[in-house]
Design an enzyme around this catalytic site. Structure first.
Site, PDB file in Angstrom:
ATOM      1  N   HIS A 133       0.944  -0.946   0.059  1.00 46.32           N
ATOM      2  CA  HIS A 133       0.136  -0.234  -0.101  1.00 46.32           C
ATOM      3  C   HIS A 133       0.897   1.300  -0.337  1.00 46.32           C
ATOM      4  O   HIS A 133       1.668   1.378   0.446  1.00 46.32           O
ATOM      5  CB  HIS A 133      -0.389   0.067   1.138  1.00 46.32           C
ATOM      6  CG  HIS A 133      -2.005   0.736   0.712  1.00 46.32           C
ATOM      7  ND1 HIS A 133      -1.547   2.309   1.717  1.00 46.32           N
ATOM      8  CD2 HIS A 133      -3.267   0.815   1.372  1.00 46.32           C
ATOM      9  CE1 HIS A 133      -3.027   2.536   1.190  1.00 46.32           C
ATOM     10  NE2 HIS A 133      -3.769   2.381   1.849  1.00 46.32           N
ATOM     11  N   GLN A 213      -4.666  -5.623   6.422  1.00 48.09           N
ATOM     12  CA  GLN A 213      -5.310  -6.023   6.107  1.00 48.09           C
ATOM     13  C   GLN A 213      -5.428  -7.675   6.652  1.00 48.09           C
ATOM     14  O   GLN A 213      -5.902  -8.525   6.397  1.00 48.09           O
ATOM     15  CB  GLN A 213      -5.146  -6.599   3.956  1.00 48.09           C
ATOM     16  CG  GLN A 213      -5.609  -5.619   3.723  1.00 48.09           C
ATOM     17  CD  GLN A 213      -6.439  -4.500   3.592  1.00 48.09           C
ATOM     18  OE1 GLN A 213      -8.100  -5.435   3.427  1.00 48.09           O
ATOM     19  NE2 GLN A 213      -6.990  -3.570   3.526  1.00 48.09           N
ATOM     20  N   CYS A 376      -4.479   2.629  -3.785  1.00 46.10           N
ATOM     21  CA  CYS A 376      -3.292   2.947  -2.808  1.00 46.10           C
ATOM     22  C   CYS A 376      -2.263   1.843  -3.410  1.00 46.10           C
ATOM     23  O   CYS A 376      -1.324   1.781  -2.678  1.00 46.10           O
ATOM     24  CB  CYS A 376      -3.565   3.084  -2.023  1.00 46.10           C
ATOM     25  SG  CYS A 376      -4.804   4.619  -1.217  1.00 46.10           S
TER      26      CYS A 376
END
Length: 418
Positions: A133, A213, A376
């Site tokens: 990210h 995540q 992103c």
């Protein structure tokens, strides 16, 4: 109704999430498949936030009146809950930030200002990966620009895994920090933590893991990980926005300098110099996100009551089914692993030559919420030669029926642009 092994009682769970009953676009029930961006919030979290503001609102620490003492107990109680949730050896290793991005920036800045042996300078190297990210790319780029350190990264294989074939050349004796995601936010790839950390430890490099995540979806045990820092955010794990976490090893937090200065992070202050409070307060300058921490504590309670192993099993079953169903859609290409093995509940894909923004818009008209764009993670899109993807991401309240609705929606997209 499709029955899959390992599923949670989603009918009962969904009753805890008021927004999942919402209807949009002439009575279509929301099919929420954008959980990698943010999760929905159960009533238990919403009630905890309301109760804090209605009955306990005050600034924390130092106050001697009842409300201040209650607010402090709730805030620090949330720290205890997070510490237990991630199996931290000490509650003092849990730092509250406003999000995972701030947590990662905190690590980068600490290392940029640190004394030896932790300092990053022009003689050292920083290692990341191509699937990060932007929050785990840009802070390290900025640090490299400021210090002259060399930035290196692992590439991605054609099937969306990290290419570790040159691990000894990427992580070397000059490597000071290795920072990588545990689970890719765009491809769902679960990365081989053990191999990377083993090599980093061989050369004496620190390891920082972006678990944004991972924390919402699986057991996160910082002691088992053996990393030095772990960052994640609250809003993806049923908590409110505005609250993140950085866990760091106690001895590192004691040795490294603070990133922000101000109230609460000090021990003594004179006009000539200041000394700093012990961790975690050393890294929590100013009024912290009190209500948000309380909400995160309630989210931890909620997830713990269901069981992270149970949530992981549910999501694996949903993901396995989703991969199978999506691969039945003509012209659909999954970006990343095309099986459920070593992958999280996030699936990004392209649909022929239809732009992902068009896919997302037509799906929205059917009540289906997905994410479109580069998420992103633009280097991943560049790696695979695509401008963007459509991303469907699942959580503990996701159902096989919602997967079926997504597939039906994609057929409608194909017919619409056919």
């Amino acid at each position: 109704m499709t029955q899959l092994p390992g599923l949670l009682d989603t009918e009962a769970i969904r009753k805890d999430f008021p927004i999942l009953d919402r209807q949009i676009h002439d009575g279509k029930k929301v099919v929420y498949l954008d959980n990698a961006a943010t999760s929905q919030k159960p009533r238990q979290v919403l009630d905890a936030l309301n109760a804090y503001y209605e009955r306990h609102n005050a600034n924390v620490h130092r106050g001697v009146h009842v409300l201040a003492e209650e607010a402090t107990a709730l805030y620090e109680g949330a720290r205890d809950k997070v510490a237990a949730f991630i199996n931290a050896p000490s509650r003092d290793e849990v730092i509250f930030t406003k999000n995972a991005s701030e947590s990662l920036n905190l690590v980068a800045n600490m290392l940029g200002w640190a004394d030896e042996p932790y300092r990053v300078d022009r003689e050292t190297e920083i290692v990341i990966t191509e699937m990060e990210h932007h929050s785990n790319i840009v802070p390290w780029q900025l640090l490299a620009q400021r210090t002259g350190a060399k930035l290196k990264w692992f590439g991605i294989t054609d099937d969306g895994r990290l290419d570790l074939s040159n691990i000894d050349e990427i992580i070397t004796e000059r490597t000071k920090i290795v920072s990588f995601t545990l689970v890719s936010n765009i491809m769902g790839t679960i990365n081989p933590v053990e191999a990377i950390i083993r090599r980093a430890q061989e050369v004496g490099a620190l390891v920082c893991i972006d678990a944004s995540q991972a924390a919402p979806h699986m057991v996160l045990d910082v002691q088992a990980l053996q990393a030095d820092f772990v960052a994640f955010t609250g809003h993806k794990m049923c908590g409110p926005t505005g609250i993140g976490v950085l866990w760091g090893r106690q001895e590192l937090l004691e040795d490294l300098p603070p990133f922000l200065g101000g109230g609460e992070m000090i021990e003594t202050v004179s006009m000539h110099s200041s000394t700093y409070a012990p961790a975690p307060h050393k890294f929590e300058a100013g009024t912290p996100p009190i209500a948000q921490a309380v909400g995160l504590g309630a989210a931890v309670d909620y997830l713990t009551s269901i069981g992270m192993d149970n949530i992981a099993a549910h999501e694996h079953a949903i993901t396995e089914y989703a991969v199978k169903r999506l691969l039945e859609v003509p012209d659909l290409r999954i970006i990343g692993p095309s099986t459920a093995e070593d992958r999280g509940a996030t699936l990004s894909f392209t649909l022929g030559d239809i732009h992902p923004h068009d896919v997302g818009q037509v799906l929205d008209e059917q009540g289906i919420a997905v994410r479109v764009g580069h998420h992103c993670a633009r280097p991943v899109c560049l790696r695979f030669g695509i401008p963007a993807t459509t991303r469907a991401s699942f959580y503990l309240y996701s159902t096989p029926a919602e997967v079926d609705t997504l597939v039906e929606g994609l057929e409608h997209v194909r017919n619409f642009f056919g």
